[in-house]
Design a protein around this motif. Structure first.
Motif, PDB file in Angstrom:
ATOM      1  N   ASP A 162      -0.359   1.435 -22.796  1.00 53.87           N
ATOM      2  CA  ASP A 162       0.023   2.431 -21.810  1.00 53.87           C
ATOM      3  C   ASP A 162      -1.245   2.758 -21.044  1.00 53.87           C
ATOM      4  OD1 ASP A 162       2.640   2.497 -22.776  1.00 53.87           O
ATOM      5  OD2 ASP A 162       2.176   4.089 -24.215  1.00 53.87           O
ATOM      6  N   ALA A 163      -1.296   2.302 -19.794  1.00 55.87           N
ATOM      7  CA  ALA A 163      -2.489   2.478 -18.965  1.00 55.87           C
ATOM      8  C   ALA A 163      -2.277   3.641 -18.011  1.00 55.87           C
ATOM      9  CB  ALA A 163      -2.778   1.201 -18.183  1.00 55.87           C
ATOM     10  N   SER A 164      -3.342   4.377 -17.771  1.00 60.16           N
ATOM     11  CA  SER A 164      -3.311   5.452 -16.781  1.00 60.16           C
ATOM     12  C   SER A 164      -4.609   5.408 -15.995  1.00 60.16           C
ATOM     13  CB  SER A 164      -3.126   6.812 -17.456  1.00 60.16           C
ATOM     14  OG  SER A 164      -4.188   7.068 -18.358  1.00 60.16           O
ATOM     15  N   ALA A 165      -4.559   5.939 -14.780  1.00 59.77           N
ATOM     16  CA  ALA A 165      -5.744   5.921 -13.932  1.00 59.77           C
ATOM     17  C   ALA A 165      -5.791   7.185 -13.092  1.00 59.77           C
ATOM     18  CB  ALA A 165      -5.737   4.689 -13.033  1.00 59.77           C
ATOM     19  N   ASP A 166      -6.992   7.618 -12.802  1.00 64.72           N
ATOM     20  CA  ASP A 166      -7.215   8.760 -11.924  1.00 64.72           C
ATOM     21  C   ASP A 166      -7.824   8.261 -10.628  1.00 64.72           C
ATOM     22  OD1 ASP A 166      -6.371  10.602 -13.874  1.00 64.72           O
ATOM     23  OD2 ASP A 166      -8.382  10.683 -14.757  1.00 64.72           O
ATOM     24  N   LEU A 167      -7.418   8.879  -9.530  1.00 68.64           N
ATOM     25  CA  LEU A 167      -7.947   8.556  -8.214  1.00 68.64           C
ATOM     26  C   LEU A 167      -8.826   9.703  -7.728  1.00 68.64           C
ATOM     27  CD1 LEU A 167      -4.674   7.218  -6.535  1.00 68.64           C
ATOM     28  CD2 LEU A 167      -6.477   5.892  -7.655  1.00 68.64           C
ATOM     29  N   ASP A 168      -9.829   9.364  -6.924  1.00 72.69           N
ATOM     30  CA  ASP A 168     -10.655  10.412  -6.329  1.00 72.69           C
ATOM     31  C   ASP A 168     -10.005  10.881  -5.018  1.00 72.69           C
ATOM     32  OD1 ASP A 168     -11.304   8.533  -4.356  1.00 72.69           O
ATOM     33  OD2 ASP A 168     -13.322   8.171  -5.144  1.00 72.69           O
ATOM     34  N   ASP A 169     -10.675  11.723  -4.283  1.00 70.00           N
ATOM     35  CA  ASP A 169     -10.123  12.283  -3.047  1.00 70.00           C
ATOM     36  C   ASP A 169      -9.875  11.230  -1.969  1.00 70.00           C
ATOM     37  OD1 ASP A 169     -10.107  14.798  -4.165  1.00 70.00           O
ATOM     38  OD2 ASP A 169     -12.045  15.380  -3.301  1.00 70.00           O
ATOM     39  N   ASP A 170     -10.530  10.069  -2.084  1.00 69.58           N
ATOM     40  CA  ASP A 170     -10.338   8.982  -1.125  1.00 69.58           C
ATOM     41  C   ASP A 170      -9.328   7.949  -1.624  1.00 69.58           C
ATOM     42  OD1 ASP A 170     -12.235   9.938   0.771  1.00 69.58           O
ATOM     43  OD2 ASP A 170     -13.859   9.146  -0.495  1.00 69.58           O
ATOM     44  N   ASP A 171      -8.621   8.273  -2.708  1.00 70.41           N
ATOM     45  CA  ASP A 171      -7.652   7.374  -3.346  1.00 70.41           C
ATOM     46  C   ASP A 171      -8.290   6.115  -3.919  1.00 70.41           C
ATOM     47  OD1 ASP A 171      -5.447   9.019  -3.052  1.00 70.41           O
ATOM     48  OD2 ASP A 171      -4.898   8.173  -1.108  1.00 70.41           O
ATOM     49  N   ASP A 172      -9.572   6.212  -4.263  1.00 75.23           N
ATOM     50  CA  ASP A 172     -10.249   5.125  -4.966  1.00 75.23           C
ATOM     51  C   ASP A 172     -10.131   5.363  -6.464  1.00 75.23           C
ATOM     52  OD1 ASP A 172     -11.124   3.864  -2.611  1.00 75.23           O
ATOM     53  OD2 ASP A 172     -12.910   5.132  -2.522  1.00 75.23           O
ATOM     54  N   LEU A 173     -10.031   4.274  -7.230  1.00 80.11           N
ATOM     55  CA  LEU A 173      -9.961   4.405  -8.683  1.00 80.11           C
ATOM     56  C   LEU A 173     -11.232   5.070  -9.203  1.00 80.11           C
ATOM     57  CD1 LEU A 173      -8.413   0.970  -9.630  1.00 80.11           C
ATOM     58  CD2 LEU A 173      -7.400   3.209 -10.069  1.00 80.11           C
ATOM     59  N   ALA A 204       0.815  -1.217   0.000  1.00 80.67           N
ATOM     60  CA  ALA A 204       0.000   0.000   0.000  1.00 80.67           C
ATOM     61  C   ALA A 204       0.850   1.269   0.000  1.00 80.67           C
ATOM     62  CB  ALA A 204      -0.941   0.002   1.202  1.00 80.67           C
ATOM     63  N   THR A 205       2.112   1.158   0.419  1.00 85.21           N
ATOM     64  CA  THR A 205       2.991   2.333   0.470  1.00 85.21           C
ATOM     65  C   THR A 205       3.935   2.418  -0.728  1.00 85.21           C
ATOM     66  OG1 THR A 205       4.652   1.144   1.768  1.00 85.21           O
ATOM     67  CG2 THR A 205       2.928   2.337   2.995  1.00 85.21           C
ATOM     68  N   ASP A 206       3.827   1.509  -1.672  1.00 90.04           N
ATOM     69  CA  ASP A 206       4.685   1.472  -2.876  1.00 90.04           C
ATOM     70  C   ASP A 206       6.165   1.271  -2.567  1.00 90.04           C
ATOM     71  OD1 ASP A 206       2.911   1.829  -5.151  1.00 90.04           O
ATOM     72  OD2 ASP A 206       2.570   3.868  -4.449  1.00 90.04           O
ATOM     73  N   GLU A 207       6.496   0.735  -1.404  1.00 91.92           N
ATOM     74  CA  GLU A 207       7.904   0.567  -1.047  1.00 91.92           C
ATOM     75  C   GLU A 207       8.488  -0.744  -1.552  1.00 91.92           C
ATOM     76  OE1 GLU A 207       8.521   1.285   3.130  1.00 91.92           O
ATOM     77  OE2 GLU A 207       7.414   3.187   3.036  1.00 91.92           O
ATOM     78  N   THR A 208       7.767  -1.850  -1.423  1.00 99.09           N
ATOM     79  CA  THR A 208       8.309  -3.157  -1.818  1.00 99.09           C
ATOM     80  C   THR A 208       7.556  -3.773  -2.994  1.00 99.09           C
ATOM     81  OG1 THR A 208       6.934  -4.349  -0.220  1.00 99.09           O
ATOM     82  CG2 THR A 208       9.117  -3.618   0.530  1.00 99.09           C
ATOM     83  N   GLY A 209       6.593  -3.066  -3.517  1.00100.97           N
ATOM     84  CA  GLY A 209       5.806  -3.541  -4.645  1.00100.97           C
ATOM     85  C   GLY A 209       4.779  -2.481  -4.998  1.00100.97           C
ATOM     86  N   PRO A 210       4.046  -2.709  -6.082  1.00107.24           N
ATOM     87  CA  PRO A 210       3.023  -1.733  -6.467  1.00107.24           C
ATOM     88  C   PRO A 210       1.888  -1.704  -5.442  1.00107.24           C
ATOM     89  CG  PRO A 210       2.813  -3.712  -7.786  1.00107.24           C
ATOM     90  CD  PRO A 210       4.055  -3.878  -6.963  1.00107.24           C
ATOM     91  N   ASN A 211       1.218  -0.560  -5.366  1.00108.14           N
ATOM     92  CA  ASN A 211       0.050  -0.470  -4.486  1.00108.14           C
ATOM     93  C   ASN A 211      -1.121  -1.214  -5.129  1.00108.14           C
ATOM     94  OD1 ASN A 211      -1.843   1.467  -5.904  1.00108.14           O
ATOM     95  ND2 ASN A 211      -0.017   2.755  -5.804  1.00108.14           N
ATOM     96  N   PRO A 212      -2.160  -1.524  -4.343  1.00113.27           N
ATOM     97  CA  PRO A 212      -3.276  -2.307  -4.892  1.00113.27           C
ATOM     98  C   PRO A 212      -3.949  -1.682  -6.111  1.00113.27           C
ATOM     99  CG  PRO A 212      -3.377  -2.323  -2.507  1.00113.27           C
ATOM    100  CD  PRO A 212      -2.296  -1.333  -2.888  1.00113.27           C
ATOM    101  N   ASN A 213      -4.116  -0.355  -6.138  1.00117.19           N
ATOM    102  CA  ASN A 213      -4.735   0.279  -7.305  1.00117.19           C
ATOM    103  C   ASN A 213      -3.869   0.114  -8.548  1.00117.19           C
ATOM    104  OD1 ASN A 213      -7.138   1.198  -6.154  1.00117.19           O
ATOM    105  ND2 ASN A 213      -6.196   3.081  -5.429  1.00117.19           N
ATOM    106  N   ALA A 214      -2.557   0.316  -8.408  1.00117.95           N
ATOM    107  CA  ALA A 214      -1.649   0.154  -9.546  1.00117.95           C
ATOM    108  C   ALA A 214      -1.642  -1.295 -10.023  1.00117.95           C
ATOM    109  CB  ALA A 214      -0.242   0.609  -9.168  1.00117.95           C
ATOM    110  N   ALA A 215      -1.664  -2.230  -9.078  1.00117.90           N
ATOM    111  CA  ALA A 215      -1.690  -3.648  -9.444  1.00117.90           C
ATOM    112  C   ALA A 215      -2.976  -3.989 -10.199  1.00117.90           C
ATOM    113  CB  ALA A 215      -1.543  -4.526  -8.203  1.00117.90           C
TER     114      ALA A 215
END
Length: 132
Positions: A71-82, A29-40
């Motif tokens: 090439d995929a891109s995504a936008d998150l809302d204010d709650d960090d939801d896709l 979830a912090t993108d330190e050791t792997g992608p975060n769940p939304n990116a995955a």
């Protein structure tokens, strides 16, 4: 018995390792050791859509698409939801606009991740033939 079974473990912090068949998948979830769940999820969606695009091409008589890159891109809302996902699909083959649109639409019907997501989160797809 379920069709798919996974085990996800977190020993400490926000990183998780999921056992998926014979594979370990690291999500953090912090993108330190792997992608975060939304990116995955976005990467998984693209990884499902790309082979579906090839099958859609084959159904349309386009058996040799050559190299295909999303090439995929995504936008998150204010709650960090896709909130929105977009795919730019670059295809080596020289497809006309009608064929590209038809193959993209067929791929949507084939991609299991596309079917699993809420309709408002389906990728906005643009196809760029003759890209390489």
């Amino acid at each position: 018995m379920a069709d798919i079974e996974t085990t996800t473990v977190s020993e400490d912090g926000y990183a998780c390792t999921s056992q998926v068949g014979d594979f370990d998948l690291q999500i953090d979830a912090t993108d330190e050791t792997g992608p975060n769940p939304n990116a995955a999820l976005v990467a998984t969606y693209a990884s499902c859509y790309l082979p579906a695009f090839r099958v859609g091409g084959s159904q349309r008589g386009e058996d040799d698409l050559g190299k295909v890159q999303i090439d995929a891109s995504a936008d998150l809302d204010d709650d960090d939801d896709l909130e929105a996902i977009a795919f730019d699909v670059h295809v080596e083959a020289d497809l006309d606009d009608e064929t590209a649109a038809d193959v993209a639409e067929r791929a949507e019907g084939i991609c299991h991740v596309h079917s699993a997501l809420r309709e408002g989160l389906h990728a906005d797809i643009s196809v760029y033939p003759n890209a390489f």
